[in-house]
Structures are given as C-alpha cells and as structure tokens.
Scaffold this active site. Structure first.
Site, PDB file in Angstrom:
ATOM      1  CG  ASP A   1      13.550  55.676  20.884  1.00 37.70           C
ATOM      2  OD1 ASP A   1      13.287  54.470  21.053  1.00 37.70           O
ATOM      3  OD2 ASP A   1      12.731  56.581  21.090  1.00 37.70           O
TER       4      ASP A   1
ATOM      5  CG  ASP B   1       8.567  53.387  24.576  1.00 39.35           C
ATOM      6  OD1 ASP B   1       9.559  53.814  25.182  1.00 39.35           O
ATOM      7  OD2 ASP B   1       8.418  53.520  23.341  1.00 39.35           O
TER       8      ASP B   1
END
Lengths: 911, 551
Positions: free
Chosen positions: A584, A508
């Site tokens: 996200d 990430d």
C-alpha cells in the site's frame, strides 16, 4: 506511518541483547578433535566456553558453488525450528570435500568441485569460518565474534524478573547447580516474557535467539533483504536501527526507511569489483540485520596502504544477523559473477515459473469496482477510447460480507457472466482471497475450520481470534498440511461458486495482518501445527498461504493452466507461486522513485515478478505523476494500476485526450515489448536471472552503477531510465560500461556511443529507453486491446549493431498458457547478425510448437550506409525484399520477410 | 484481399464512396502523399504509408480505422487493431476474415433488435420533444411573468425609495428637535442632581455640627477622651461605660481630636452610634420589613422582564431574517457576491459563518425597531411628546426601509433567475424548484433542479446532502448535458460529497440510475424532456435503404 505501533530493536528484547553484545566476546570454540572431513561434509563440535553448552556444525556443498552451513544445539531441551517448505524440493548436494591441512589453530578443507576452486578455513579458537574462492578470502564468519546461540533452558523458579526489574544473579547461581554442565548466563529482562504497548508476549520457552556476523571481503556494496522502502544499496546502520525483517502491514509506509514491511527474504548479494557472492540466512522468525562498511581495521590497513603507496583500501562490508529463534542455517553462494549468484539462488529457492502470457500485460484495479454494472461500464468505456488492458481486479467489497470465495449477491449476482463478458474480449479477472476467515457460523469455511480444527491457536490452545476486515476472524493454520489441502480445494470450480478458469487470485493481508494484534499482526505466542510458536514461523505464514492458493489453481484446472497469483507477504521461495507487489504505497514522487529500488531488491532476491501500485494506492496522483508512473510501470515486470477506496477514480478514460493519449502510449509500449518480456520470463525460469536487473548485473566492472537507484536493465538489451521528477525538462542518463558500448534510443534510433552521464531533454511523452548495441529485441508493433489477442501477431526485430557490426538475441514462444512447454512444445529462436547476415534458427525444432507468427519487419540500427539489396533465404529459396534506409538515423528497415518465426533456419542477407 | 461484390472491386475496410481513391490499375499514392507503392501493397498486411492509408483492411498500421458496412444493420468504424484479433466486432464478420475465424453474421438479427430499439427510442424522443415544447412554452410564460414582475417591482421600488427618503427626512427632522429637547432635559436633570448633592452635603454637615456641639462640652474646639466617655451612646460593648479604649477608637487613638479629624474620620466612626438617621450599626442583617435586598429583587425582576421582552423581539426579528435568507437560498441567490462565495466553502464553515453572523446580529440589531415599552424617564410633558413623535418617525422610517429592502431582495432574486442559464429556449426554467426521487437498494435519492441533491437511507437515518447545484458541466459542444452539484456533506478523511448528473432525452423527468463511482462522488443518470431539443433524428445509417423502408 505511526512509528509507535512498531518495535525498534531496543523494544525487541532479543535484538537488544544481541546487538548489545561486545565484539569478540562470544566465546565459542571448535572442539579440535571433533573435526571430521568426509567426501560429502565437514562436521565438528562447537562449545560455548562460558557455559560448556555444545553445538553441532555441519557444512555440505550444493551444485554449484554453494555451501550450506548448519549449527544446532547438540542436546536441545526440545527441537529448535528448522525452516522447511521454503527451499526448492530437489536440492542436490555434491561431494568433493578434502582436508588439505590441519594444525592446532585451524583446519583447511578444499572443495575441488567448485569453479573457481574453493577453500574453507576453520579456525578453532575462537570459532571462525573463512571462505576462499579462487584464492581470495570472500566471506568470513564470526570474525567479529558476534556469533551467539541462546541455548534452550528450563524456566527458573520463582518466576523470573519482569521486564524492567533487574535480574537476580543469586537465583541463576542456584539454577546452575540444578543443571550441572549447562550453567546459564544471567537472566536479563525480556527473556521470559515481554510487553509491547498493551500486548503481552508469554515466552514460555524463554530466550532462544541466534546471532552471527558475516564479513564480505572485497565487496563494495551489499543488496537484498527485502522488503524495505529504501535505497537499493544497503545503508550502514551504525547510527540507526538495523534493517528489520518481520512481515508487517504498515499503514502509509514511509519513504526511505528501514522499517520492516510486508515480506521478508533474508538474502543478500555482496558485489565487488572482482566478484559477487550471496548469503541466505534461512530463518522464518523476526530478524534484524546490521550493516557496516569495513574493514574495521581501516586505520591499520590505511597505514599499510600508505606504506605500500596505495590509496585504496580493500573494501569490505560487515553484516550482523540476529533472529529470535531457530538454528544457524546459512547458504553461501560463491558466484563468482552476479548472474551466477542469481542462478545459485534460483537453484536453492526455486525459479519463477513462466507466468501465463497475459499476466505480463496491463492490469487495472481499484478498491473497489462496485458491482457488475460498474465492471461492465469500465470495460466498455476502456474500449470506447480504445485503451488496451488485460485484467480487471475486484477487491474485498465484491464478497458477501468479507467472506472470501463468496460474492455479494446483490452487487454481483452473475459473476460467471461478468467474467465471460471480459473473457470474450481476451481479458481476465482477479478476485481477492485473504487468509483471515470471518467467524460467522453461516460461513462454510468457518464451519469447516471449526469442524476440522484448521485454525491457529492461542497460547492456551483455544482458537486464536483476531480482528480484520470482516471483524472477528480466525486464521487458517497453513502449517498444517490438512489446511493446505483444504485451502487448495476451495478453488475448484464446483467449490468456488461463480468462478471460472479465467478468474485469478490475489492474496492480500497475509503477513498476517491482524488489526488488533501487536504491530498489526499475530501475537508471537500463538500456536501452529506441530506445536511451533508463531514467533518461529511468522515470516513464512504468507508463503504457505500463496503456496496453497497456487496448488488450488493447479487443482482446479487439472494442471492444465498456469496459475496467476499476486501476494503481498512473501518469504524465500514465494516466487515459485506468486507475483509480488510492493503493498500500500502512496501517490507521491518519492514512492514512484522507490518502485525501482524496491523491485530491484525483490528481483535479486528471487522475486522477479514484481510491481508497485501504479499511481500510488493512497491519495490521488495528479496527472503528471500518473503519467510518469504509467511510463515507469510499463517497464516493470508486474504492471497494475490500483487505488484506495477513498481515492478518486483514475481509469484512463476519465482524463482528457492529451493525458489519456500519454497513458495509452505507455501501455502500448508495454504491449509492443510483450515478446521480449515473455522471452525474459522464459529465460528466468531456466537461469534464475531476473528480467529487471540492476545495472551492475550487466556491467560488473562499472563501479559507477553500484549505487544507482533510478535506472535499471530490462534483460541484457534495454536500459530503462524513467522520468521520476516532477516538471522535469531534462534527465541525466548514465550510459554504463566502456567505450565498447553503443546505445540506441528506441524511439528515435539516436545513437549514444560514449559511456558516462549525458543530460538529455525530455517531454511528458518521454520514456527514456535505450537498446544496447549488440542485441536483437523482438517486438510486436500491433498493440491490440488485450495481449492475449496478440499471440499470433507478426514480429518486428530490432537489430542494434555494436561497434563490430554484430548483434544477438532470442525469442521464446509457446502457447501462452498451460504446461506443454515443459514437454518441449515451444520455440526458441536464436538470432545473430554478423557480416551483413541475420540468421534465425529455431533451437528447438522438434518441439512440435506451431505458430502463425511471422516476421513482419527487420529494423537494423547503426547501419552506416544504405545497402544495395536485401533478401531472405530459406533453404535454397531466395526472395528479394523491399527495404528503406534512413540516413539521418542510420537505420535500415527491411520490408516483410514474411517467413514463419518457427522456420527452423533462415538468413536475411543485406547486400 | 479484395472482395468482388459484383458492383466492382471493393477495397476491404473502406466505405463504398471512398473506393475511388483505390485504383488497382495504378500505383497507390498514400492519401497523405507520404509514399507511392505498387497497388499490390494495398491491404497486403504491411504498413507502408505514414497515415496507414494503404492498409484500410488489415491491422498492420497503428491508429487507423476499419469500416464494416454491416448490411442489415448500421455500418461501423472500428480501430484497425481489432481486425483479425479473434473477436467478432462487426456483425457482418468482415473484421475477422482470416482462416479459422468462427464469426457468424448477426447483422439481420442485431438490425432487427436495433430497429425496434430505435423505434422505441424515437417514440420516447418524440414524446419528450412534445413535453419539451410545453416546457419551452411554460418557460416563455414564466419569463414574461417574471419580467413583468420586475417591471412592477421596479415601480414599487421607486415609490418605496421616495417613501423611505421622506420618512428619513421626517425622522431626521424630529430627531433633531428631540435631541435638543433631550439636551435641555438632561441639563435640567444635571442641575437638579447637583442641587440635590449640595443639599445633601449641607444636611450632613449640619448633622455633624450638631453632634460636635453636643460632644464638645467645654467648647474648646477639641473633643477629648473624657468628652467621648461622657456620651453613653458611644458605649460600643454596651457595658454601660464608655471605656478609655472605646473612646480612643473614636478619637483616632489620640487624646483628643480637632474638627478636622472629626469631620474627616471621627464622624464616620461615630456616626453609626450617634446619628439620628442611622441608629443601627452600618451592616445590619436584613430584616423582613424593610430589607433593601427586597428592593433590589424587585428592580432585578423588572429588569429581567424587560430584557426577556427585548430578546424575544429580537428572536422574532431573526426568524424573519432567516426565513428571508432561506428564501434567498432556495432561489439560488445570495445577498451579494461575497455570500455566494462563502457558500462555496464547506457546509460546516458556512454554518459557522452564519452562526457568527447571528451572534453578531444579537449584539447589534440591524433594523430592529426600538422597544415600544414605555419607560418613564421622567421627561416633562413637552419632551415626552417630542420623544414619542421621534419614536414614531423612526418606526415609520424603519418600515419604509424594510419595505424597500424586501422589494430589492425580490428584484434581485428574480433578476438572478432571469440571468441564469436555463439552456436553449429556457427549457430548464420551469424545472427550477422541482425535485425528482429515486430509490435503490439502500437509499432514497432526491435531486432538486438548481437546488440540492440528497441521499437518505431507506431503513432509517437522516438525510445527507450530496451537493448544491453549482453549474452546467457538459462538454463545450453540449454544456447542458451535465450538471454539477458540489459542497455536500464532508466525508471523513475525504472530500466533500459531490454529484454529477448526466442528462439525456426522455419523456419525463426521471432519475434512471444513481451510483457512487468513487467514494463520496456520486453519479446520476437523469432523463428529462428538456434535453429532447430536436425532433428525433435518423441514425447514422440513414443513407441505408432498409431504414427508409422501415420508417
């Protein structure tokens, strides 16, 4: 999203300069005498007539139907960045160029090895490159005259004007005399330094941007250039900012926006009625793309059309590409079909390797599962309600103070036992491994990085310092081969304490995300290995991060197990190493809708293993949204529930029987299609044609499909139309294609034989999925608690007959993991049904792959009447079978043929 | 697929008592009667019946179950999807019968452990059950006590009500007389004031006339400039001469002025110079001996003292009031429905509401007796007596009223307690007001039954409210197995904290574990004897001989 944190084109000086260029004013010409056509290349010199700077142009050809164009400065002050790493290692160039004609205006070169035959028309004044395929003009380069390369130059003295001060033209005149033959254009603000908010970009190399326009003649729509949270078909940008490609960590990204997100693939597919073509603008710097529907001479052609009696003007899409640095490095993929473009792009950037079988299952994640007890409790509560899943994920809180490759000693004291407990039920685990490294002297990675000089530097040559989860962090410089090697070594089981071969990896924050940096990322004047500035390579950083992780996975298993990695940032070629999720997102209906166009954009850009956080990362979905998201996610390649630390828990066992039942039904559906998914991914590795496909990829001639954002094809057999609206009681399904098509509802077997829209009722349980007549889909109807436990389960074949009572399909099987399949250890079973006989044939009988999987049942859809008999014939042995026929749904179910699926050749005879 | 156990043919995956449903001599009729198939189709790994009844021993049918007898341990029912999936679910290995299975029978081992565990749990349960009997006894006594108290309080309330009414009547009566007297007093005061005013006026006019007469030397009804100049008192600049300009100032810039001009304006201009009572100019800076500011200061000081006194009184009242409020809250009782609802809002809002109420009470004291400070209103003796009498009546009334209200409070709070759901046999009643504590790595947790749940960092830092007792939240079948605490401190960017408390039987009240599964949503496991409702029951395996033997 806070818009003020991110640049507009106008706030990015190179974008401002190039977008402000007047059409047709670029002033580049081909030096006629320099043209050289050989069997393997076309070469020529270009000159910028305004300042006499010279450039080298080279065109080569790739197998098959792809051309590669490179334009670089002839004598650059210092080298310009050329993207390495991203493309497939073994690119094969082919020969066959032949100069057909040449006069004072243009040269025409034939490429005889292409199918259909192609022609390159190089016009000299101004420089224009037109590509013809099968006699039609398909791509025109610089026909709008926006081609521009800001040549590298010395910085003037005294210091150039700052941002907002006007340029001093007298200065530049003096400058010209110092460098005869290379007079500069006037300096404009932002060329030598740039401010954004409180951030300063020292641009010591000055202006170096590149720009070019490409027109796609005959194209109705253009797709690609992920990642944007926007419609699939690219929109015109006349009255907005261009699309931007700059890997950014955007907080609570907006729906239907052209803002740059986490990853960048400067690739488009242009789709027209007659053909599809692709274009890759290989560049790792910040890039902006304008899109406009043409042709610009619309008035003219409409008069022509009027006179010729035709109402329809020839469609065209114009694009304009602007990058901050680098060279013109463009691949033209000439199709002619959309699947051909996919194969050509796959040949170029590498295909997605077959993932381990279980990675295609159902993943459950949250930020965070708090400790080992929590993990154990989630696992056992899933089992208590018999809810299947394959992977449990651990986010950043599992680490010791955000130091990756470590565990929180109190919360996760026994990671191996914890992983083993999951593995004992056929499940796997993932931990997150981000690229920022906590600057903590007690942290071995930091110590190693300092000792061996592994960090990215700032412009002064000191360690770059950024702020991320752990606080003050260093960023490993993955452009350094030594760093790549170091990183991959960290994954070995002795190095990564508490890991096992069943622990997989999530990369990430690899845009890279820097909380205190400009636009939440690294400052552009940071320095990488080889002396390159971050501006040259920004979009490639995450790519190399995951490449190194992938190498680490191979290293730790001695090449015996297939890696599984998930990444947020990506670039051309990332598919070779990792799956991608759309970052996200937020729990709302728009973002559920966006999962389709976003994953379609990724799919046609090489990254077919794509998914979105099911339920939405930010905020809490209500039960209806969660159910619909499961239903949509179950038919998208990467299927993972994930949510923010501040959200309420959403593990399925927390819901009442009804909701949980619907969630489970969606996951079970996914599981029953595992053989189909796996077959699609096996084919994907060979063909480059993604599992999740836009309708137009299967129905090229159906113009209605071009703007479709809410339906897609899974392979060539399934039409997926998930319910995406709150409180929907109906859904308007579009059945693509012609009268020849027939579709079957996979649950009710109801037949739809008319193309076009059809309004159908839906309930909360509905997942509208239709099997195309003419296809055979293999399924495993016994959904287990984890997909790895289904490997040996029996197959049910769904044979959906077309109007000619025929159907075809395939089933790929192997060990589910490892690389023996590359040595031929797999089974590829080809099914065909015609004249009442279903034939199964293993196309790879000598592969040595054995399996207990047998044929449990055959369901034939579209059978107009009950047969008299059914039997299975292997060799000379014929065995009669029981069957049942349902007149209402016109479906025949043949009971228990029982043969092993790997049986080399068999026939099921319907009498 | 059948097992011969000597006791006849046992169909795989079903308990013995259902074996009769599967007769190998006949075709098999699906238990839902959806189909009839040859008996060979039973457990042949193909699903023929809609209800899956033909495949109790395989994974062929969806949503069905598999029975394993687990001799030596407890029998188990597992989803059929776990049959032959490579994972040993049944300790007798019966779910993994296909070739290559590596399961080993662990039933006797597990059974032994389970029996030990069970015995331990049973002892625990037994102890808990005993404790619970005590709780029930206590609850019974407490309830009786409270009910008696209610009775007593009701009687007291009756008396208090009567007392209050009497006092009210007395107060009204004397207040009426007081009002009348005060009216008379006020009228008299008014008359006196008027008289004083008239006297003042007359005095002033007299003085005015005297000055006039003195100035109007020629008595022509006008005061001329010359006449003004003749009076040296009017020498404004004290140069010994009243100049024409100086004189003109007094006669309003005319040559002369009439009585009317004089009485309206001229007199006012001249007065500071000629008046006997005010020799000095109008605005003289104060001097030490008789400064009017001094007087003002004294008055101010007295007033301030009075105000401070009043405030203190009020504060004390409020403290008393708040104390009552807190008592009420601790008892989980609002003064009324509305207040209860208000507490349902966030803590912050609640505080705000209370602050607001306090402010309001500052302005309009609710039941504050009038200050007993004696202020001399200058009443005549008779009136003063009446006022004192009324004051006394008011005080007595307030006291009676307060007593009544206190009684009502107490009654309400006890009634609310009596009406509250304390579970079967009131077993939770004695726990009201008790608290439990639990410490983990970071926090000290505290749960008070029917009160608050809190969290306090072990290494310094204040207490954080996780929630106030809200309701029982267990499933319909057992609502008392879960308690919900809501409206804790608000989380940044998130909900107010809340806690679920899951209750199981245990010999003492104890927080077993505390966790925060979602941000700001806490979960506690608590053991309490109150949950040990029944004497310990035998496990599912009660029908199995070995259990009987052991027990």
């Amino acid at each position: 999203v806070d818009h003020s944190k991110f640049k507009t084109c106008d706030q990015s000086s190179f974008c401002r300069r190039n977008r402000g260029m007047q059409k047709g004013m670029s002033g580049y010409e081909v030096i006629q005498d320099s043209l050289e056509v050989t069997d393997d290349a076309v070469r020529a010199m270009l000159i910028n007539t305004k300042n006499q700077v010279e450039f080298i142009l080279e065109i080569t050809a790739l197998d098959k139907n792809s051309l590669h164009l490179v334009i670089n400065e002839k004598n650059p002050l210092h080298p310009r960045y050329v993207v390495r790493d991203a493309l497939f290692e073994d690119l094969k160039t082919i020969k066959g160029f032949h100069l057909e004609s040449k006069n004072t205006e243009k040269a025409v070169v034939e490429m005889g090895n292409f199918h259909p035959a192609s022609k390159i028309e190089l016009k000299f004044k101004p420089f224009t490159l037109d590509l013809y395929s099968g006699g039609d003009l398909v791509i025109s380069t610089n026909s709008r005259g926006l081609f521009n390369i800001e040549h590298l130059r010395e910085k003037k003295n005294p210091a150039p004007a700052v941002d907002d001060a006007p340029a001093d033209s007298e200065e530049s005149n003096k400058m010209d005399s110092d460098h005869p033959g290379q007079p500069d254009e006037d300096d404009v603000p932002g060329m030598w330094e740039e401010h954004f908010q409180s951030h300063f970009d020292s641009k010591v190399r000055g202006p170096e941007s590149i720009s070019c326009d490409f027109s796609f003649i005959g194209a109705e729509e253009v797709y690609g250039i992920p990642e944007h949270a926007d419609n699939f078909a690219l929109k015109e940008t006349k009255s907005s900012d261009p699309y931007r490609l700059y890997n950014l960590d955007v907080f609570e990204y907006e729906s239907w926006s052209k803002m740059a997100l986490y990853g960048s693939i400067p690739f488009v597919v242009a789709v027209g009625e007659k053909r599809s073509v692709g274009l890759l603008w290989l560049n790792g710097a910040e890039t902006w793309i304008d899109v406009q529907k043409g042709p610009e001479t619309a008035v003219m052609s409409s008069i022509v059309n009027l006179m010729s009696g035709s109402n329809r003007r020839s469609p065209q899409v114009d694009t304009h590409w602007i990058s901050e640095s680098g060279v013109i490095d463009v691949y033209f993929l000439l199709g002619p079909g959309p699947k051909d473009v996919m194969s050509q792009y796959g040949a170029l950037s590498g295909n997605t390797p077959l993932p381990p079988h279980f990675a295609l299952g159902f993943h459950h994640s949250r930020w965070n599962y708090n400790d080992e007890n929590d993990v154990k409790s989630v696992d056992s509560r899933m089992d208590e309600v018999n809810f299947p899943y394959d992977f449990l994920w651990l986010d950043i809180e599992h680490t010791d103070g955000k130091k990756y490759f470590t565990w929180d000693a109190v919360k996760f004291p026994h990671p191996k036992d914890m992983i083993e407990n999951l593995v004992s039920k056929g499940r796997k685990m993932v931990t997150i491994i981000d690229p920022h490294i906590k600057k903590d002297n007690g942290y071995f990675v930091h110590a190693d990085a300092q000792a061996n000089d592994l960090y990215v530097k700032n412009k002064d040559g000191n360690e770059y310092d950024g702020w991320c989860w752990p606080g003050s962090s260093g960023y490993l410089d993955f452009f350094n081969p030594k760093v790549q090697e170091y990183w991959s070594q960290q994954f070995t089981l002795d190095k990564y304490q508490g890991s096992t071969l069943d622990l997989y990896t999530w990369n990430d924050m690899n845009e890279p995300s820097v909380f205190n940096g400009p636009e939440i990322t690294m400052t552009k004047d940071a320095k990488h290995f080889g002396g390159w500035e971050h501006r040259d390579v920004h979009n490639i950083y995450g790519f190399l991060h995951v490449k190194s992780s992938f190498d680490g996975h191979l290293l730790r298993s001695g090449g015996k197990r297939r890696p599984f990695i998930l990444t947020r940032a990506f670039f051309v070629g990332s598919q070779r190493y990792a799956a991608v999720w759309t970052g996200d997102n937020t729990a709302n209906w728009d973002q559920l809708k966006l999962t389709i166009p976003m994953c379609l954009s990724l799919s046609i850009s090489g990254i077919g293993f794509c998914g979105a956080d099911v339920g939405g990362f930010f905020q809490n979905p209500d039960e209806e949204l969660l159910i619909r998201w499961y239903q949509a996610g179950a038919f998208q390649p990467f299927f993972r529930v994930h949510s923010h630390i501040e959200t309420a828990r959403r593990e399925p066992y927390l819901y009442g029987d009804e909701t949980r039942g619907l969630l489970k039904k969606a996951v079970m559906q996914r599981y029953t299609f595992m053989p189909y998914w796996y077959t699609l991914f096996a084919e994907y590795e060979h063909t480059g044609v993604p599992p999740m496909r836009p309708l137009w990829m299967e129905f090229t001639a159906d113009g209605n499909t071009l703007k479709m954002d809410d339906q897609f094809m899974l392979g060539s057999a399934l039409l997926i139309a998930p319910v995406l609206d709150s409180r929907a009681s109906t859904i308007d399904i579009y059945f693509p294609g012609t009268d020849a098509e027939v579709w079957y509802d996979i649950d009710t077997f109801k037949k739809f034989a008319k193309p076009g829209f059809e309004l159908l009722g839906v309930t909360m349980a509905s997942i509208p999925v239709y099997q195309r007549g003419g296809t055979i889909v293999p399924r495993k109807m016994r959904a287990r608690r984890a997909t790895s436990l289904m490997l040996n389960d029996p197959i049910t074949l769904f044979v959906a007959l077309d109007k000619g009572m025929r159907a075809n399909g395939t089933l790929y099987m192997d060990e589910g993991d490892g690389y023996e399949y590359r040595n031929g250890k797999y089974a590829l079973i080809e099914f065909s049904y015609q004249n009442g006989v279903l034939n199964g044939r293993n196309a790879n009988p000598s592969g040595g792959f054995e399996s207990k999987t047998w044929l449990e049942r055959v369901v034939i859809l579209g059978m107009k009447a009950a047969p008299k008999s059914a039997s299975i014939v292997v060799g000379k042995i014929e065995e009669a079978l029981h069957f049942s026929y349902d007149i209402a749904s016109e479906s025949l179910t043949v009971r228990k043929p029982g043969i092993l699926m790997t049986t080399s050749n068999w026939n099921l005879i319907i009498g | 697929s059948e097992l011969d156990l000597g006791a006849g043919l046992l169909i795989r995956g079903i308990p013995l008592e259902r074996a009769a449903l599967y007769d190998p001599a006949k075709d098999f009729v699906c238990l839902d009667r959806s189909a009839k198939v040859p008996f060979a189709f039973v457990n042949d790994d193909y699903c023929d019946c809609a209800d899956g009844s033909d495949e109790p021993g395989t994974a062929a049918c969806p949503d069905t179950t598999f029975f394993c007898s687990n001799a030596g341990h407890v029998p188990q029912v597992i989803p059929s999807s776990r049959v032959n999936d490579g994972i040993c679910d049944c300790c007798d290995t019966s779910d993994e019968y296909q070739e290559g299975s590596s399961c080993v029978n662990t039933c006797s081992l597990l059974g032994e452990a389970a029996r030990e565990h069970y015995l331990k749990a049973m002892r625990e349960h037994e102890a808990g059950f005993k404790s619970r009997m005590n709780l029930v006894g206590e609850a019974n006594a407490k309830r009786n006590e409270l009910e008696a108290k209610v009775k007593e309080l009701k009687a007291l309330r009756e008396t208090a009500e009567q007392e209050m009414r009497d006092r009210e009547a007395a107060k009204k009566e004397v207040e009426a007389r007081e009002a009348a007297a005060l009216a008379v007093h006020r009228q008299r005061e008014e008359e006196e004031r008027q008289q004083r005013a008239e006297e003042e006026k007359a005095k002033r006019e007299e003085e005015m006339k005297a000055v006039w007469q003195k100035l109007d030397v020629d008595v022509d009804g006008l005061i001329s400039l010359a006449e003004v100049q003749a009076d040296l008192r009017l020498d404004q600049n004290k140069d010994g001469v009243v100049s024409v300009e100086e004189a003109r100032f007094f006669v309003l810039n005319q040559d002369s002025m009439t009585w009317e001009d004089f009485s309206r304006t001229g007199w006012i201009l001249m007065r500071p110079y000629v008046s006997d009572g005010a020799r000095k100019p109008m605005f003289t800076p104060p001097e030490a001996d008789h400064d009017p500011g001094w007087l003002l200061f004294v008055l101010f000081a007295v007033g301030l003292a009075a105000i401070l006194f009043l405030c203190k009184q009020q504060e004390e009242e409020e403290e008393h009031h708040q104390q009552q409020e807190e008592e009420k809250r601790e008892l989980g009782q609002g003064e009324d429905e509305h207040a209860e609802e208000e507490r349902g809002e966030s803590e912050e809002e609640e505080n705000k509401a209370e602050d607001f109420q306090d402010d309001y009470e500052d302005e309009v004291p609710d039941d504050v007796p009038e200050p007993s400070v004696v202020v001399d209103h200058g009443y005549d003796e008779e009136t003063q007596l009446l006022v004192d009498e009324a004051e006394k009546a008011r005080k007595e009334f307030n006291e009676a009223d307060r007593t009544l209200r206190d009684l009502e409070h107490e009654l309400n709070s006890i009634s609310a307690t009596l009406e509250k759901d304390f579970g079967p046999e009131d077993a939770f009643l004695p726990l009201e007001g008790q608290c439990m504590e639990h410490t983990d790595r970071e926090y000290l947790y505290k749960i008070c039954w029917f009160g608050q749940a809190t969290q306090k960092p072990r290494h310094g830092g204040g207490e954080t409210k996780l929630g106030s007792w809200k309701a029982w939240a267990g499933p319909e079948s057992n609502p008392h197995e879960k308690m919900m605490f809501e409206n804790g401190l608000g989380c940044w960017n998130g909900p107010n904290r809340s806690a679920h408390v899951h209750l199981t039987c245990g010999k003492e009240n104890r927080i077993v574990s505390a966790s925060e599964p979602s941000r700001c949503m806490y979960h506690f496991d608590v053991e309490t004897p109150a949950m040990c409702a029944h004497p310990p029951a035998l496990p599912e395996a009660s029908s199995h001989l070995q259990w009987h033997e052991e027990l």
